[in-house]
Design a protein around this motif. Structure first.
Motif, PDB file in Angstrom:
ATOM      1  N   CYS A  20      14.512  13.230  25.414  1.00 38.60           N
ATOM      2  CA  CYS A  20      14.279  13.213  26.592  1.00 38.60           C
ATOM      3  C   CYS A  20      13.508  11.737  26.642  1.00 38.60           C
ATOM      4  O   CYS A  20      13.296  11.569  28.003  1.00 38.60           O
ATOM      5  N   ARG A  21      13.240  10.779  25.798  1.00 40.63           N
ATOM      6  CA  ARG A  21      12.742   9.654  26.046  1.00 40.63           C
ATOM      7  C   ARG A  21      13.795   8.654  26.579  1.00 40.63           C
ATOM      8  O   ARG A  21      14.861   8.814  26.393  1.00 40.63           O
ATOM      9  N   LYS A  22      13.184   7.857  27.364  1.00 36.08           N
ATOM     10  CA  LYS A  22      14.026   6.793  28.077  1.00 36.08           C
ATOM     11  C   LYS A  22      14.127   5.629  27.096  1.00 36.08           C
ATOM     12  O   LYS A  22      13.383   4.666  27.279  1.00 36.08           O
ATOM     13  N   VAL A  75      12.786 -14.418  29.631  1.00 36.97           N
ATOM     14  CA  VAL A  75      13.209 -13.276  30.570  1.00 36.97           C
ATOM     15  C   VAL A  75      12.689 -12.147  29.640  1.00 36.97           C
ATOM     16  O   VAL A  75      12.405 -10.880  30.317  1.00 36.97           O
ATOM     17  N   LEU A  76      12.485 -12.027  28.662  1.00 40.17           N
ATOM     18  CA  LEU A  76      12.375 -10.904  27.528  1.00 40.17           C
ATOM     19  C   LEU A  76      10.785 -10.477  27.888  1.00 40.17           C
ATOM     20  O   LEU A  76      10.631  -9.256  28.052  1.00 40.17           O
ATOM     21  N   THR A  77      10.100 -11.624  28.097  1.00 40.44           N
ATOM     22  CA  THR A  77       8.655 -11.456  28.129  1.00 40.44           C
ATOM     23  C   THR A  77       7.969 -11.418  29.781  1.00 40.44           C
ATOM     24  O   THR A  77       7.013 -11.112  30.102  1.00 40.44           O
ATOM     25  N   SER A  78       9.098 -11.245  30.455  1.00 40.16           N
ATOM     26  CA  SER A  78       8.794 -11.207  31.868  1.00 40.16           C
ATOM     27  C   SER A  78       8.765  -9.723  32.225  1.00 40.16           C
ATOM     28  O   SER A  78       8.378  -9.367  33.598  1.00 40.16           O
ATOM     29  N   VAL A  79       9.154  -8.642  31.362  1.00 38.19           N
ATOM     30  CA  VAL A  79       8.916  -7.092  31.824  1.00 38.19           C
ATOM     31  C   VAL A  79       8.554  -6.377  30.648  1.00 38.19           C
ATOM     32  O   VAL A  79       8.648  -7.007  29.534  1.00 38.19           O
ATOM     33  N   LYS A  80       7.858  -5.577  30.956  1.00 40.80           N
ATOM     34  CA  LYS A  80       7.371  -4.601  29.904  1.00 40.80           C
ATOM     35  C   LYS A  80       7.559  -3.129  30.347  1.00 40.80           C
ATOM     36  O   LYS A  80       7.864  -2.711  31.365  1.00 40.80           O
ATOM     37  N   ASP A  81       7.296  -2.228  29.238  1.00 42.41           N
ATOM     38  CA  ASP A  81       7.936  -0.940  29.447  1.00 42.41           C
ATOM     39  C   ASP A  81       6.618  -0.107  29.522  1.00 42.41           C
ATOM     40  O   ASP A  81       5.596  -0.826  29.568  1.00 42.41           O
ATOM     41  N   ALA A 352      15.551  -1.714  36.161  1.00 37.21           N
ATOM     42  CA  ALA A 352      15.426  -0.497  35.146  1.00 37.21           C
ATOM     43  C   ALA A 352      14.237  -0.034  35.046  1.00 37.21           C
ATOM     44  O   ALA A 352      13.814   1.277  35.187  1.00 37.21           O
ATOM     45  N   VAL A 353      13.133  -0.738  34.811  1.00 37.96           N
ATOM     46  CA  VAL A 353      11.872  -0.465  34.585  1.00 37.96           C
ATOM     47  C   VAL A 353      11.363   0.410  35.929  1.00 37.96           C
ATOM     48  O   VAL A 353      10.393   1.118  35.942  1.00 37.96           O
ATOM     49  N   LYS A 354      11.832  -0.497  36.966  1.00 44.43           N
ATOM     50  CA  LYS A 354      11.132   0.063  38.447  1.00 44.43           C
ATOM     51  C   LYS A 354      11.872   1.600  38.663  1.00 44.43           C
ATOM     52  O   LYS A 354      11.179   2.362  39.136  1.00 44.43           O
ATOM     53  N   ARG A 355      13.171   1.788  38.307  1.00 47.20           N
ATOM     54  CA  ARG A 355      13.759   3.024  38.465  1.00 47.20           C
ATOM     55  C   ARG A 355      13.348   3.955  37.426  1.00 47.20           C
ATOM     56  O   ARG A 355      13.201   5.158  37.718  1.00 47.20           O
ATOM     57  N   TRP A 356      13.161   3.602  36.364  1.00 43.76           N
ATOM     58  CA  TRP A 356      12.626   4.545  35.316  1.00 43.76           C
ATOM     59  C   TRP A 356      11.418   4.183  34.591  1.00 43.76           C
ATOM     60  O   TRP A 356      11.291   3.370  33.673  1.00 43.76           O
ATOM     61  N   PRO A 357      10.204   4.462  35.385  1.00 45.54           N
ATOM     62  CA  PRO A 357       8.978   3.673  34.607  1.00 45.54           C
ATOM     63  C   PRO A 357       8.547   4.241  33.146  1.00 45.54           C
ATOM     64  O   PRO A 357       7.851   3.551  32.611  1.00 45.54           O
TER      65      PRO A 357
END
Length: 373
Positions: A20-22, A75-81, A352-357
């Motif tokens: 169930c984890r994304k 790029v990798l550090t521009s987004v967080k989970d 992806a982070v926006k659609r699946w927070p």
């Protein structure tokens, strides 16, 4: 995307392990290996009438420069989970390359190799400090190498064809590479990139030594043992897994499809059941790719395709494992290749982070440990 393609993507995500984890993993092959040494060498191939422009690896791929890594890390550090963790790349690395001068001195009868860190030194100022950047990425948790092989090369076949002067092989050698494909050199039945393309007993014994040396060198370079492995060109005989297990590998990266050699690089069979979470005959766990971001190969809306595949995987409660080869982030041969592809990669990750927070970024071996637990 056609209805048939949609159905195929759904069916590939049904079998195997579910959660169930994304979870989202990005795997990137070929790090550490030489390919096209420089723009000057690329132009020399073309001047000689060797059509390296017909193959994307020859057009774009090279050892990553400091500029390449800096752009990738941005790029990798521009987004967080959801846990505040940056996006993570699993660069699958070969740890050695041929020493061309020593091989030539032997009359192409002996193979000599060096750690890829020594190869970086040979590549001059554009590659100064690159391995330090690798280690910085490791320390920051955004760049977590795993094992792809000692080198990305069918050594026996390459030496034999060098002695026999087959096709453009000797010219490529003189220019510091072996990475030509059939699109470039029609004299090749297959290229030299499949390091494990034999099932002969004597070759399996050679592979055992190669894997031991390669995994030990990996640990010397990075300070930890690689727990996952992906075979070059997705080709290996199941007997290879005995050696992998012996030397500490627990997880097999790759696709659902596995190409299995039946002899010495001539006849192959195909296995199509390496679903995520399943065990191999030796008890190794498959961590299977179900998403692709490979824009350097051909034109397509890769962002839309990748997001669609992510949606399908999460619909079936499957982890997302994205394939993105190194050539997609390299700019020393064509700066636009790196700039365009990394911009799109950032767009895809942010969406992806926006659609699946509740998405969680992690490396391949981390996913393997979660599957086992």
């Amino acid at each position: 995307m056609s209805l048939k393609q949609q159905l195929t993507h759904h069916l590939l995500n049904v079998p195997g392990w579910h959660t169930c984890r994304k979870i989202l993993v990005i795997e990137s092959d070929d790090w550490g290996s030489v390919r096209m040494p420089s723009k000057e060498v690329y132009d020399e191939f073309l001047r000689r009438g060797i059509p390296v422009d017909k193959d994307p690896y020859c057009r774009f791929d090279n050892l990553a420069t400091a500029e390449d890594l800096e752009a990738l890390f941005d790029v990798l550090t521009s987004v967080k989970d959801k846990n505040g963790r940056y996006a993570v790349l699993t660069p699958n690395a070969v740890v050695a390359n041929p020493i061309f001068d020593k091989i030539r001195e032997s009359g192409f009868t002996e193979y000599h190799f060096e750690p890829f860190t020594e190869t970086l030194k040979r590549y001059g100022s554009s590659h100064e400090g690159v391995f330090e950047m690798w280690k910085q990425g490791v320390d920051a948790g955004i760049f977590h190498p795993q094992f792809h092989g000692r080198e990305h090369l069918n050594v026996k076949k390459w030496l034999r064809n060098l002695r026999e002067d087959v096709g453009f092989t000797r010219q490529a050698f003189d220019l510091g590479t072996f990475g030509l494909t059939q699109d470039v050199d029609p004299n090749l039945r297959r290229n030299y990139m499949g390091a494990f393309n034999s099932a002969l007993p004597e070759d399996m014994a050679y592979y055992d030594n190669l894997l031991r040396e390669g995994l030990d060198l990996f640990e010397q370079l990075f300070g930890y043992r690689s727990e996952s492995f992906i075979a070059t060109t997705y080709t290996w005989h199941p007997n290879l897994e005995k050696s992998l297990k012996r030397y500490g590998v627990k997880y097999l990266q790759g696709m659902v499809v596995q190409k299995i050699p039946l002899d010495d690089d001539t006849t192959f069979t195909t296995k199509k059941t390496n679903y995520c979470g399943r065990k191999s005959a030796e008890g190794l766990t498959y961590v299977t790719r179900n998403c692709y971001y490979e824009p350097s190969h051909y034109k397509e809306d890769w962002v839309a395709d990748c997001l669609n595949r992510i949606a399908i995987a999460f619909f079936w409660n499957k982890p997302v494992v994205i394939s993105m080869h190194r050539l997609n982030v390299i700019g020393s041969l064509d700066k636009d290749n790196r700039t365009t592809n990394l911009t799109s990669l950032g767009t895809m990750l942010h969406e992806a982070v926006k659609r699946w927070p509740d998405v969680e970024f992690m490396s391949s071996d981390e996913l393997g440990r979660i599957i086992e637990s």
